[in-house]
Design a protein around this motif. Sequence first.
Motif, PDB file in Angstrom:
ATOM      1  N   TYR A  21     -23.865  60.365 -16.499  1.00  0.00           N
ATOM      2  CA  TYR A  21     -22.556  60.456 -17.122  1.00  0.00           C
ATOM      3  C   TYR A  21     -21.816  61.593 -16.428  1.00  0.00           C
ATOM      4  N   TRP A  22     -20.768  61.241 -15.674  1.00  0.00           N
ATOM      5  CA  TRP A  22     -20.002  62.196 -14.862  1.00  0.00           C
ATOM      6  C   TRP A  22     -18.648  62.465 -15.487  1.00  0.00           C
ATOM      7  N   ILE A  23     -18.073  63.627 -15.168  1.00  0.00           N
ATOM      8  CA  ILE A  23     -16.670  63.920 -15.476  1.00  0.00           C
ATOM      9  C   ILE A  23     -15.974  64.244 -14.162  1.00  0.00           C
ATOM     10  N   ASN A  24     -14.824  63.622 -13.952  1.00  0.00           N
ATOM     11  CA  ASN A  24     -13.998  63.885 -12.786  1.00  0.00           C
ATOM     12  C   ASN A  24     -12.969  64.935 -13.190  1.00  0.00           C
ATOM     13  N   TYR A  31     -17.172  58.819 -16.660  1.00  0.00           N
ATOM     14  CA  TYR A  31     -17.700  57.489 -16.389  1.00  0.00           C
ATOM     15  C   TYR A  31     -19.206  57.530 -16.178  1.00  0.00           C
ATOM     16  N   TYR A  32     -19.806  56.342 -16.207  1.00  0.00           N
ATOM     17  CA  TYR A  32     -21.242  56.158 -16.017  1.00  0.00           C
ATOM     18  C   TYR A  32     -21.509  55.642 -14.611  1.00  0.00           C
ATOM     19  N   ASP A  33     -22.701  55.916 -14.109  1.00  0.00           N
ATOM     20  CA  ASP A  33     -23.094  55.474 -12.776  1.00  0.00           C
ATOM     21  C   ASP A  33     -24.618  55.471 -12.724  1.00  0.00           C
ATOM     22  N   VAL A  34     -25.171  54.811 -11.752  1.00  0.00           N
ATOM     23  CA  VAL A  34     -26.590  54.933 -11.449  1.00  0.00           C
ATOM     24  C   VAL A  34     -26.673  55.770 -10.184  1.00  0.00           C
ATOM     25  N   ALA A  35     -27.463  56.829 -10.240  1.00  0.00           N
ATOM     26  CA  ALA A  35     -27.543  57.752  -9.118  1.00  0.00           C
ATOM     27  C   ALA A  35     -28.965  58.260  -8.963  1.00  0.00           C
ATOM     28  N   HIS A  50     -15.391  67.701  -7.105  1.00  0.00           N
ATOM     29  CA  HIS A  50     -14.636  67.630  -8.348  1.00  0.00           C
ATOM     30  C   HIS A  50     -15.384  66.867  -9.439  1.00  0.00           C
ATOM     31  N   LEU A  51     -16.543  66.269  -9.100  1.00  0.00           N
ATOM     32  CA  LEU A  51     -17.335  65.567 -10.101  1.00  0.00           C
ATOM     33  C   LEU A  51     -18.401  66.488 -10.671  1.00  0.00           C
ATOM     34  N   GLU A  52     -18.588  66.423 -11.980  1.00  0.00           N
ATOM     35  CA  GLU A  52     -19.611  67.218 -12.642  1.00  0.00           C
ATOM     36  C   GLU A  52     -20.535  66.296 -13.421  1.00  0.00           C
ATOM     37  N   LEU A  53     -21.829  66.431 -13.195  1.00  0.00           N
ATOM     38  CA  LEU A  53     -22.815  65.692 -13.970  1.00  0.00           C
ATOM     39  C   LEU A  53     -22.946  66.349 -15.331  1.00  0.00           C
ATOM     40  N   VAL A  54     -22.755  65.568 -16.384  1.00  0.00           N
ATOM     41  CA  VAL A  54     -22.862  66.084 -17.741  1.00  0.00           C
ATOM     42  C   VAL A  54     -24.250  65.799 -18.311  1.00  0.00           C
ATOM     43  N   ALA A  55     -24.696  64.549 -18.164  1.00  0.00           N
ATOM     44  CA  ALA A  55     -25.976  64.149 -18.745  1.00  0.00           C
ATOM     45  C   ALA A  55     -26.570  62.995 -17.950  1.00  0.00           C
ATOM     46  N   TRP A  56     -27.862  62.765 -18.143  1.00  0.00           N
ATOM     47  CA  TRP A  56     -28.557  61.674 -17.454  1.00  0.00           C
ATOM     48  C   TRP A  56     -29.675  61.151 -18.352  1.00  0.00           C
ATOM     49  N   MET A  57     -30.109  59.929 -18.080  1.00  0.00           N
ATOM     50  CA  MET A  57     -31.276  59.354 -18.760  1.00  0.00           C
ATOM     51  C   MET A  57     -31.982  58.389 -17.821  1.00  0.00           C
ATOM     52  N   LEU A  58     -33.263  58.209 -18.085  1.00  0.00           N
ATOM     53  CA  LEU A  58     -34.036  57.250 -17.304  1.00  0.00           C
ATOM     54  C   LEU A  58     -33.520  55.843 -17.568  1.00  0.00           C
TER      55      LEU A  58
END
Length: 69
Positions: A21-24, A31-35, A50-58
């Motif tokens: 879950y990123w913030i621009n 928005y969401y992405d697979v990374a 300018h993108l910041e990762l807020v959270a992630w999950m498996l």
Amino acid sequence: MSKWNIAKKKLPPLDVDVLVYWINHHTGTAYYDVACLGGASWNSIANKPHLELVAWMLLPDPPERSAPC
């Protein structure tokens, strides 16, 4: 299902695809992405400070494949 991990507290394992879950910060859009975190950088946001990762999950396990008819 996996739970969200706060990126400032914990990063995912290296070289594993995860839902992120990123913030621009330029547009204010989230928005969401697979990374995949590979070494010191994310594969999907290279050269985008300018993108910041807020959270992630498996990612969840894929669905079971049924036998062919």
